[in-house]
Write a protein that holds these residues in place. Structure first.
Motif, PDB file in Angstrom:
ATOM      1  N   ARG A 159       0.850  -1.183   0.000  1.00 10.19           N
ATOM      2  CA  ARG A 159       0.000   0.000   0.000  1.00 10.19           C
ATOM      3  C   ARG A 159       0.888   1.236   0.000  1.00 10.19           C
ATOM      4  O   ARG A 159       1.936   1.256   0.640  1.00 10.19           O
ATOM      5  CB  ARG A 159      -0.887  -0.012   1.246  1.00 10.19           C
ATOM      6  CG  ARG A 159      -1.771   1.217   1.419  1.00 10.19           C
ATOM      7  CD  ARG A 159      -2.492   1.154   2.755  1.00 10.19           C
ATOM      8  NE  ARG A 159      -3.115   2.425   3.095  1.00 10.19           N
ATOM      9  CZ  ARG A 159      -3.506   2.742   4.318  1.00 10.19           C
ATOM     10  NH1 ARG A 159      -3.337   1.890   5.302  1.00 10.19           N
ATOM     11  NH2 ARG A 159      -4.065   3.921   4.549  1.00 10.19           N
ATOM     12  N   HIS A 160       0.473   2.238  -0.746  1.00 12.41           N
ATOM     13  CA  HIS A 160       1.210   3.491  -0.699  1.00 12.41           C
ATOM     14  C   HIS A 160       0.293   4.658  -1.046  1.00 12.41           C
ATOM     15  O   HIS A 160      -0.792   4.479  -1.605  1.00 12.41           O
ATOM     16  CB  HIS A 160       2.429   3.452  -1.636  1.00 12.41           C
ATOM     17  CG  HIS A 160       2.110   3.666  -3.084  1.00 12.41           C
ATOM     18  ND1 HIS A 160       2.129   4.902  -3.670  1.00 12.41           N
ATOM     19  CD2 HIS A 160       1.766   2.786  -4.065  1.00 12.41           C
ATOM     20  CE1 HIS A 160       1.812   4.770  -4.960  1.00 12.41           C
ATOM     21  NE2 HIS A 160       1.584   3.522  -5.215  1.00 12.41           N
ATOM     22  N   GLU A 161       0.733   5.839  -0.707  1.00 14.56           N
ATOM     23  CA  GLU A 161       0.019   7.064  -1.038  1.00 14.56           C
ATOM     24  C   GLU A 161       0.852   7.851  -2.028  1.00 14.56           C
ATOM     25  O   GLU A 161       2.053   8.041  -1.821  1.00 14.56           O
ATOM     26  CB  GLU A 161      -0.232   7.893   0.224  1.00 14.56           C
ATOM     27  CG  GLU A 161      -1.021   9.173  -0.034  1.00 14.56           C
ATOM     28  CD  GLU A 161      -1.375   9.922   1.245  1.00 14.56           C
ATOM     29  OE1 GLU A 161      -1.474  11.156   1.201  1.00 14.56           O
ATOM     30  OE2 GLU A 161      -1.541   9.249   2.286  1.00 14.56           O
ATOM     31  N   ASP A 162       0.234   8.292  -3.129  1.00 15.30           N
ATOM     32  CA  ASP A 162       0.992   9.013  -4.145  1.00 15.30           C
ATOM     33  C   ASP A 162       1.066  10.504  -3.832  1.00 15.30           C
ATOM     34  O   ASP A 162       0.538  10.980  -2.818  1.00 15.30           O
ATOM     35  CB  ASP A 162       0.422   8.742  -5.545  1.00 15.30           C
ATOM     36  CG  ASP A 162      -1.000   9.272  -5.723  1.00 15.30           C
ATOM     37  OD1 ASP A 162      -1.324  10.328  -5.144  1.00 15.30           O
ATOM     38  OD2 ASP A 162      -1.785   8.639  -6.446  1.00 15.30           O
ATOM     39  N   ASP A 163       1.720  11.233  -4.701  1.00 14.90           N
ATOM     40  CA  ASP A 163       1.964  12.663  -4.472  1.00 14.90           C
ATOM     41  C   ASP A 163       0.691  13.501  -4.526  1.00 14.90           C
ATOM     42  O   ASP A 163       0.697  14.657  -4.104  1.00 14.90           O
ATOM     43  CB  ASP A 163       2.969  13.203  -5.499  1.00 14.90           C
ATOM     44  CG  ASP A 163       4.347  12.613  -5.325  1.00 14.90           C
ATOM     45  OD1 ASP A 163       4.635  12.100  -4.221  1.00 14.90           O
ATOM     46  OD2 ASP A 163       5.137  12.641  -6.295  1.00 14.90           O
ATOM     47  N   HIS A 164      -0.386  12.934  -5.058  1.00 10.08           N
ATOM     48  CA  HIS A 164      -1.635  13.673  -5.181  1.00 10.08           C
ATOM     49  C   HIS A 164      -2.622  13.329  -4.070  1.00 10.08           C
ATOM     50  O   HIS A 164      -3.761  13.778  -4.095  1.00 10.08           O
ATOM     51  CB  HIS A 164      -2.277  13.408  -6.545  1.00 10.08           C
ATOM     52  CG  HIS A 164      -1.418  13.866  -7.691  1.00 10.08           C
ATOM     53  ND1 HIS A 164      -1.508  15.121  -8.235  1.00 10.08           N
ATOM     54  CD2 HIS A 164      -0.436  13.225  -8.370  1.00 10.08           C
ATOM     55  CE1 HIS A 164      -0.606  15.243  -9.216  1.00 10.08           C
ATOM     56  NE2 HIS A 164       0.037  14.105  -9.307  1.00 10.08           N
ATOM     57  N   GLY A 165      -2.184  12.493  -3.133  1.00 10.09           N
ATOM     58  CA  GLY A 165      -3.038  12.147  -2.010  1.00 10.09           C
ATOM     59  C   GLY A 165      -3.895  10.916  -2.210  1.00 10.09           C
ATOM     60  O   GLY A 165      -4.664  10.536  -1.320  1.00 10.09           O
ATOM     61  N   TYR A 166      -3.781  10.277  -3.374  1.00  9.52           N
ATOM     62  CA  TYR A 166      -4.495   9.027  -3.592  1.00  9.52           C
ATOM     63  C   TYR A 166      -3.800   7.889  -2.852  1.00  9.52           C
ATOM     64  O   TYR A 166      -2.580   7.892  -2.690  1.00  9.52           O
ATOM     65  CB  TYR A 166      -4.549   8.667  -5.075  1.00  9.52           C
ATOM     66  CG  TYR A 166      -5.469   9.526  -5.894  1.00  9.52           C
ATOM     67  CD1 TYR A 166      -6.826   9.571  -5.627  1.00  9.52           C
ATOM     68  CD2 TYR A 166      -4.976  10.291  -6.944  1.00  9.52           C
ATOM     69  CE1 TYR A 166      -7.679  10.351  -6.387  1.00  9.52           C
ATOM     70  CE2 TYR A 166      -5.822  11.075  -7.706  1.00  9.52           C
ATOM     71  CZ  TYR A 166      -7.168  11.107  -7.428  1.00  9.52           C
ATOM     72  OH  TYR A 166      -8.004  11.879  -8.178  1.00  9.52           O
ATOM     73  N   GLN A 167      -4.577   6.903  -2.451  1.00 10.54           N
ATOM     74  CA  GLN A 167      -4.024   5.705  -1.846  1.00 10.54           C
ATOM     75  C   GLN A 167      -4.221   4.528  -2.793  1.00 10.54           C
ATOM     76  O   GLN A 167      -5.190   4.481  -3.545  1.00 10.54           O
ATOM     77  CB  GLN A 167      -4.681   5.440  -0.491  1.00 10.54           C
ATOM     78  CG  GLN A 167      -4.440   6.560   0.516  1.00 10.54           C
ATOM     79  CD  GLN A 167      -4.969   6.226   1.890  1.00 10.54           C
ATOM     80  OE1 GLN A 167      -4.753   5.126   2.397  1.00 10.54           O
ATOM     81  NE2 GLN A 167      -5.666   7.173   2.502  1.00 10.54           N
ATOM     82  N   TRP A 168      -3.287   3.591  -2.726  1.00  9.34           N
ATOM     83  CA  TRP A 168      -3.294   2.445  -3.636  1.00  9.34           C
ATOM     84  C   TRP A 168      -3.023   1.156  -2.875  1.00  9.34           C
ATOM     85  O   TRP A 168      -2.186   1.127  -1.974  1.00  9.34           O
ATOM     86  CB  TRP A 168      -2.202   2.594  -4.695  1.00  9.34           C
ATOM     87  CG  TRP A 168      -2.376   3.710  -5.659  1.00  9.34           C
ATOM     88  CD1 TRP A 168      -2.090   5.033  -5.460  1.00  9.34           C
ATOM     89  CD2 TRP A 168      -2.863   3.603  -7.003  1.00  9.34           C
ATOM     90  NE1 TRP A 168      -2.367   5.760  -6.585  1.00  9.34           N
ATOM     91  CE2 TRP A 168      -2.840   4.913  -7.554  1.00  9.34           C
ATOM     92  CE3 TRP A 168      -3.295   2.540  -7.792  1.00  9.34           C
ATOM     93  CZ2 TRP A 168      -3.256   5.172  -8.853  1.00  9.34           C
ATOM     94  CZ3 TRP A 168      -3.711   2.808  -9.094  1.00  9.34           C
ATOM     95  CH2 TRP A 168      -3.682   4.101  -9.608  1.00  9.34           C
ATOM     96  N   PHE A 169      -3.733   0.125  -3.258  1.00  6.42           N
ATOM     97  CA  PHE A 169      -3.324  -1.241  -2.950  1.00  6.42           C
ATOM     98  C   PHE A 169      -2.814  -1.824  -4.263  1.00  6.42           C
ATOM     99  O   PHE A 169      -3.559  -1.916  -5.239  1.00  6.42           O
ATOM    100  CB  PHE A 169      -4.488  -2.084  -2.427  1.00  6.42           C
ATOM    101  CG  PHE A 169      -4.770  -1.900  -0.963  1.00  6.42           C
ATOM    102  CD1 PHE A 169      -3.787  -2.182  -0.014  1.00  6.42           C
ATOM    103  CD2 PHE A 169      -6.004  -1.445  -0.528  1.00  6.42           C
ATOM    104  CE1 PHE A 169      -4.036  -2.007   1.338  1.00  6.42           C
ATOM    105  CE2 PHE A 169      -6.261  -1.276   0.819  1.00  6.42           C
ATOM    106  CZ  PHE A 169      -5.276  -1.559   1.760  1.00  6.42           C
ATOM    107  N   VAL A 170      -1.551  -2.204  -4.289  1.00  4.58           N
ATOM    108  CA  VAL A 170      -0.935  -2.767  -5.486  1.00  4.58           C
ATOM    109  C   VAL A 170      -0.750  -4.262  -5.262  1.00  4.58           C
ATOM    110  O   VAL A 170      -0.133  -4.681  -4.275  1.00  4.58           O
ATOM    111  CB  VAL A 170       0.424  -2.102  -5.785  1.00  4.58           C
ATOM    112  CG1 VAL A 170       1.031  -2.687  -7.053  1.00  4.58           C
ATOM    113  CG2 VAL A 170       0.261  -0.591  -5.911  1.00  4.58           C
TER     114      VAL A 170
END
Length: 201
Positions: free
Chosen positions: A86-97
């Motif tokens: 899981r990570h958060e990108d520079d635009h504030g979105y969160q991701w489960f990869v």
């Protein structure tokens, strides 16, 4: 991940008012057969990764929901070997990869995660599910927009251009197999930070 503000708006709140239909996590299972079509008819292989993008909210209940999703994915990692981070990108979105060579496992894991968000009452925070492919013409992606309840193709070309020939070819071959977005103005690109990267990187 280089998503522009306009794309953020469309995948986010502004698309709620003009969504074509309510998103259904069961739509994600359409990707199970699409993987085979992409390989057999178009020569695209599963890239071994897929991702679920969502927007966070400052809420203890939401944090608990995310922890529940993580627990489900951890159980899947034990059962099927599907890795995730899981990570958060520079635009504030969160991701489960999700990482797995078996596309069926990727689809199942993405579905479980999305379904759990909805069950926990946070389906409105879901933005997109992204499935990656590799072919002779470069990388291509199928993006499922939860705000539009439909799939659309995305084929990046260089730093900020699109291979529309590939996108329309994917559309023509998969039309009828996937529930596709009819309005091409909603085929929003999810640019990676650098050419050759995936949108979730």
């Amino acid at each position: 991940m280089g998503i522009f503000d306009t794309i953020r708006a469309v995948l986010g709140t502004s698309a709620e008012t003009d969504a074509t239909r309510e998103a259904d996590p069961e739509d994600l299972f359409g990707m199970s057969t699409a993987y085979m079509t992409m390989e057999a008819e178009l020569g695209y292989d599963n890239c071994g990764e897929a991702a679920l993008c969502f927007s966070g909210v400052d809420s203890t209940r939401f944090d608990e929901a995310v922890e529940t999703v993580e627990a489900i994915l951890e159980a899947g990692e034990v059962d099927t070997g599907t890795g995730f981070h899981r990570h958060e990108d520079d635009h504030g979105y969160q991701w489960f990869v999700l990482e797995d060579d078996d596309p069926e496992d990727l689809v199942t894991s993405i579905h479980f995660a999305a379904d759990q968000f909805i069950e926990e009452g946070f389906g409105s925070r879901l933005l997109a599910a992204v499935f990656g492919f590799q072919g002779a013409d470069g990388d291509a992606y199928w993006i499922y927009s939860f705000r539009r309840g439909a799939y659309y193709p995305f084929a990046p070309k260089g730093a900020n251009d699109r291979n529309q020939r590939v996108e329309f070819k994917l559309q023509s071959v998969l039309d009828g197999e996937l529930g596709l977005e009819d309005d091409e103005s909603y085929w929003y690109p999810l640019w990676p930070d650098a050419p050759g990267n995936h949108p979730w990187e």
